[in-house]
Enzyme design. Structure first.
Site, mmCIF file in Angstrom:
data_model
loop_
_atom_site.group_PDB
_atom_site.id
_atom_site.type_symbol
_atom_site.label_atom_id
_atom_site.label_comp_id
_atom_site.label_asym_id
_atom_site.label_seq_id
_atom_site.Cartn_x
_atom_site.Cartn_y
_atom_site.Cartn_z
ATOM 1 N N THR A 51 0.836 -1.211 0.000
ATOM 2 C CA THR A 51 0.000 0.000 0.000
ATOM 3 C C THR A 51 0.867 1.255 0.000
ATOM 4 O O THR A 51 0.460 2.299 -0.503
ATOM 5 C CB THR A 51 -0.936 -0.009 1.227
ATOM 6 O OG1 THR A 51 -1.597 -1.273 1.277
ATOM 7 C CG2 THR A 51 -1.980 1.086 1.159
ATOM 8 N N TYR A 139 5.307 -12.134 4.748
ATOM 9 C CA TYR A 139 4.180 -11.577 4.001
ATOM 10 C C TYR A 139 3.940 -12.441 2.760
ATOM 11 O O TYR A 139 4.780 -12.488 1.870
ATOM 12 C CB TYR A 139 4.517 -10.129 3.638
ATOM 13 C CG TYR A 139 3.509 -9.365 2.819
ATOM 14 C CD1 TYR A 139 2.176 -9.763 2.714
ATOM 15 C CD2 TYR A 139 3.896 -8.197 2.153
ATOM 16 C CE1 TYR A 139 1.271 -9.032 1.962
ATOM 17 C CE2 TYR A 139 2.993 -7.456 1.399
ATOM 18 C CZ TYR A 139 1.687 -7.875 1.303
ATOM 19 O OH TYR A 139 0.802 -7.141 0.555
ATOM 20 N N LYS A 167 1.719 -12.242 7.651
ATOM 21 C CA LYS A 167 0.585 -11.572 7.016
ATOM 22 C C LYS A 167 0.145 -12.470 5.868
ATOM 23 O O LYS A 167 0.853 -12.609 4.873
ATOM 24 C CB LYS A 167 0.998 -10.186 6.492
ATOM 25 C CG LYS A 167 -0.125 -9.479 5.745
ATOM 26 C CD LYS A 167 0.314 -8.165 5.133
ATOM 27 C CE LYS A 167 -0.831 -7.574 4.313
ATOM 28 N NZ LYS A 167 -0.452 -6.350 3.585
#
Length: 304
Positions: A51, A139, A167
């Site tokens: 992001t 991740y 994640k």
């Protein structure tokens, strides 16, 4: 190292990186955004993740961004920096340098483009984790990396002292369940997709690395608190209520919609950097229509 883990908190916001009109990082605005997110429910911030447009930030920018955001929030929340690329040697260098900025943890992504084997993934993550004293969160986001971090590999990695959590953004709940079943005690599994947060909590997940929490952080925090308190019906109702907003924020590739939404609501974060562009007219209309149905938790200067 394990004793640091619980301080991470359940709601981590994957923070956008604000740019100015020339496309340079607007560090002052990044500091403001970090504080505003803290005021609207975030327990911690992931800086320079997907992001945060990490693929288009250079190392110098990233390191300064970590330092600025950490100094803005101090000890009031933990900062997790995206410190890895698809090159293990570069990831080790960047992670070591990042440690000096004062961040509290590292987000280490599955190497994209190269298509490593599971053994390659194990060695990559082990090498990065060994290079730092900071806790690392793995991740897994196969929609972007092509390669999936298998449950077996994640479980093996969970045995490394400073691999604090994962994640999991595969959207594969069976895989998440296997990891939760097999990983060491205290290993934190975060939902990597806002739409998966409640199902992930139901499996024993810990929290979410969220995009929607830029806008509705207090509501997401409430939803998770309800679930943890056994108020399942309330949590489910809140989760369902938030889904149309979440879907609108992923109508085109993240972070295109969230940046547009923040700018539209009066919190300037600039355009994304190429190759990402601003949303087209149809996408803009969808995002604007969705925003009308929600209370915005983010404190926006000049808005009552």
């Amino acid at each position: 190292m394990g004793e640091m883990t619980p301080k991470f908190g359940r709601l981590l916001t994957a923070m956008v990186t604000p740019f100015d009109a020339e496309g340079k990082i607007d560090y002052a605005q990044a500091r403001k955004l970090a504080k505003a997110l803290l005021e609207s429910g975030s327990d911690g911030l992931v800086v320079a993740g997907t992001t945060g447009e990490c693929p288009t930030l250079d190392d110098k920018e990233q390191l300064r961004l970590f330092a600025e955001v950490k100094s803005a929030v101090g000890d009031r929340c933990l900062i997790i920096g995206g410190t890895s690329t698809n090159d293990t040697a570069h990831s080790i260098r960047l992670t070591k340098e990042s440690e000096k900025t004062g961040i509290d943890g590292c987000l280490v992504v599955v190497p994209y483009y190269n298509r490593p084997t599971q053994e390659g993934l194990f060695q990559h993550f082990s090498a990065v984790a060994r290079a730092t004293t900071l806790p690392c969160i793995l991740y897994n986001v196969p929609s972007r990396t092509v390669t999936n971090l298998n449950a077996e590999t994640a479980i093996k990695l969970s045995k490394i002292d400073n691999v604090a959590g994962l994640k999991e953004a595969s959207g594969n709940l069976d895989q998440a369940a296997k990891i939760l079943e097999g990983a060491r005690d205290g290993f934190l599994v975060y939902s990597g997709n806002d739409s998966d947060t409640l199902p992930m909590l139901g499996l024993g997940g810990y929290g979410v690395v969220s995009v929607a929490s830029h806008l509705v952080g207090l509501q997401i925090k409430q939803m998770m608190a309800d679930f943890v308190a056994g108020k399942i019906k309330e949590a489910a109702s809140l989760h369902r209520k938030l889904l149309p907003l979440v879907n609108a924020l992923f109508v085109v590739a993240n972070p295109i919609p969230i940046k547009y939404a923040l700018n539209y609501l009066g919190f300037p974060v600039g355009k994304p950097r190429l190759p990402l562009t601003e949303p087209d007219e149809k996408s803009r209309a969808e995002i604007e229509a969705a925003l009308k149905n929600y209370k915005i938790d983010l404190p926006i200067p000049g808005r009552a």
